[in-house]
Design a protein around this motif. Structure first.
Motif, PDB file in Angstrom:
ATOM      1  N   LEU A   7     -90.302 -76.871 -25.066  1.00  0.00           N
ATOM      2  CA  LEU A   7     -91.362 -77.063 -26.059  1.00  0.00           C
ATOM      3  C   LEU A   7     -91.266 -78.430 -26.738  1.00  0.00           C
ATOM      4  CD1 LEU A   7     -91.413 -73.519 -27.749  1.00  0.00           C
ATOM      5  CD2 LEU A   7     -92.809 -74.384 -25.864  1.00  0.00           C
ATOM      6  N   VAL A  10     -93.943 -83.204 -24.237  1.00  0.00           N
ATOM      7  CA  VAL A  10     -95.402 -83.145 -24.379  1.00  0.00           C
ATOM      8  C   VAL A  10     -96.141 -83.507 -23.100  1.00  0.00           C
ATOM      9  CG1 VAL A  10     -95.283 -83.618 -26.854  1.00  0.00           C
ATOM     10  CG2 VAL A  10     -95.467 -85.518 -25.247  1.00  0.00           C
ATOM     11  N   THR A  12     -95.737 -82.397 -20.112  1.00  0.00           N
ATOM     12  CA  THR A  12     -96.017 -81.151 -19.374  1.00  0.00           C
ATOM     13  C   THR A  12     -95.878 -79.979 -20.334  1.00  0.00           C
ATOM     14  OG1 THR A  12     -95.129 -82.109 -17.335  1.00  0.00           O
ATOM     15  CG2 THR A  12     -95.380 -79.724 -17.400  1.00  0.00           C
ATOM     16  N   ASN A  13     -96.982 -79.304 -20.571  1.00  0.00           N
ATOM     17  CA  ASN A  13     -96.991 -78.170 -21.501  1.00  0.00           C
ATOM     18  C   ASN A  13     -96.693 -76.900 -20.701  1.00  0.00           C
ATOM     19  OD1 ASN A  13     -97.478 -76.194 -23.412  1.00  0.00           O
ATOM     20  ND2 ASN A  13     -99.256 -77.249 -24.287  1.00  0.00           N
ATOM     21  N   GLN A  15     -95.526 -74.000 -21.641  1.00  0.00           N
ATOM     22  CA  GLN A  15     -96.022 -72.769 -22.266  1.00  0.00           C
ATOM     23  C   GLN A  15     -97.495 -72.570 -21.949  1.00  0.00           C
ATOM     24  OE1 GLN A  15     -95.651 -72.665 -26.526  1.00  0.00           O
ATOM     25  NE2 GLN A  15     -95.852 -70.436 -26.643  1.00  0.00           N
ATOM     26  N   SER A  16     -98.269 -73.675 -21.956  1.00  0.00           N
ATOM     27  CA  SER A  16     -99.691 -73.579 -21.640  1.00  0.00           C
ATOM     28  C   SER A  16     -99.894 -73.166 -20.186  1.00  0.00           C
ATOM     29  CB  SER A  16    -100.377 -74.929 -21.906  1.00  0.00           C
ATOM     30  OG  SER A  16    -101.734 -74.885 -21.496  1.00  0.00           O
ATOM     31  N   ASN A 306    -101.549 -74.453 -26.376  1.00  0.00           N
ATOM     32  CA  ASN A 306    -102.155 -75.793 -26.361  1.00  0.00           C
ATOM     33  C   ASN A 306    -101.900 -76.545 -27.673  1.00  0.00           C
ATOM     34  OD1 ASN A 306    -103.141 -75.609 -23.761  1.00  0.00           O
ATOM     35  ND2 ASN A 306    -105.104 -74.739 -24.398  1.00  0.00           N
ATOM     36  N   PRO A 309     -97.660 -78.735 -28.632  1.00  0.00           N
ATOM     37  CA  PRO A 309     -97.177 -80.133 -28.712  1.00  0.00           C
ATOM     38  C   PRO A 309     -97.411 -80.796 -30.049  1.00  0.00           C
ATOM     39  CG  PRO A 309     -98.312 -79.717 -26.621  1.00  0.00           C
ATOM     40  CD  PRO A 309     -98.536 -78.512 -27.478  1.00  0.00           C
TER      41      PRO A 309
END
Length: 318
Positions: A7, A10, A12-13, A15-16, A306, A309
């Motif tokens: 987390l 930023v 590569t997200n 969690q998204s 989303n 970040p």
């Protein structure tokens, strides 16, 4: 699935991406569930359940054969109904012959009166032949025997009809329809012109010639003794007709039993196919509610991921 420390990155997200994967899976399941409800089928493609699809296809094939067999049984019963009706008319003619022959056998009548009766009996014989010629189903003359397979091509013997009454090769019923024209009913085993009276040439039967059904001839010399002898031949013909009607009745009964069996088989196989192929709407509706909730939670989770970040800005600001 996001790992410890993911987390804080930023570019590569993770969690998204996990939330998107979850949402896509839910959307796919919802689409499949909606198709099941819109088509009424649990299996719409082989990939839904390959084994079930294969089993259901075989069941569908069998039901198709059973349905056609049911139609075949109906057609077969129609053939036998037509035959029975004509048998009844021939029997009526024979009963009338019996009465006339009995009348002519009485010595209270003169030669002229017997001549009139003889003419009536000849006409009744012609009527029997006409009934046999006109009892037709498709290309079959039902009451003239199988006159295409014997050497003389005569209208005699019997006609064997094999009815396909099931979806398997061996599911057949054979009906034998005996010829009932004059030649067949009064053929004493002799040659053409065989005597049916006690005096030679008084009462004769002309056996079947090519394309013919035979004929009865009553000479003007026929006396009461000749007609008494003829009564015997009429009785034999009546007995033969009774046996024919009995045989037809037995086959009709067999077809009725087969019809009942086919109806039960069709119902059982349709039920089996339905359990495999068709949608259980109560279950599908419950699944739809579950997927809608999951879709909402996945959408909410994606929105939250989303925004993840944004927390990194706190490090920069510090």
């Amino acid at each position: 699935m996001a790992s410890f420390g993911d987390l804080n990155r930023v570019n590569t997200n993770i969690q998204s991406l996990d939330s998107q994967l979850s949402l896509n899976q839910v959307n796919k399941q919802m689409a499949e569930n909606q198709m099941k409800m819109s088509t009424g089928k649990r299996i719409n493609r082989a990939e839904d359940d390959s084994a079930g699809f294969s089993i259901a296809t075989k069941l569908r094939s069998r039901v198709g054969g059973l349905n056609q067999a049911m139609q075949n049984v109906g057609d077969a019963k129609s053939v036998l109904d037509i035959t029975e009706s004509s048998y009844g008319t021939v029997m009526d003619n024979l009963v009338e012959m019996k009465g006339l022959a009995t009348q002519a056998a009485n010595d209270t009548l003169g030669d002229e009166e017997r001549g009139f009766i003889g003419d009536q009996l000849e006409a009744l014989g012609e009527d029997i032949n006409k009934i046999a010629d006109q009892t037709v189903y498709q290309d079959y003359e039902l009451l003239n025997g199988d006159h295409n397979t014997n050497a003389a091509n005569t209208k005699s013997g019997s006609l064997d009809l094999e009815f396909q009454v099931g979806e398997r090769k061996e599911d057949t019923i054979t009906a034998t329809i005996n010829a009932v024209n004059v030649a067949a009913l009064f053929n004493t085993g002799g040659a053409a012109g065989a005597d049916l009276g006690s005096t030679a040439g008084a009462i004769t039967v002309g056996l079947a010639t090519t394309g013919g059904g035979g004929s009865l001839t009553f000479d003007s010399t026929a006396n009461s003794a000749d007609y008494r002898e003829f009564i015997d031949h009429v009785d034999t013909a009546i007995t033969e007709m009774s046996n024919n009607v009995n045989d037809i009745g037995i086959k009709q009964s067999s077809l009725s039993v087969r019809e009942q069996t086919l109806s039960e088989s069709i119902s059982a196989n349709e039920s089996a196919k339905s359990r495999i192929m068709d949608t259980d709407f109560a279950k599908a509706q419950s699944e739809s509610v579950r997927l809608q909730i999951l879709q909402q939670t996945a959408t909410s989770s994606l929105a939250q991921a989303n925004n993840g970040p944004q927390s990194v800005l706190g490090f920069i600001g510090g």
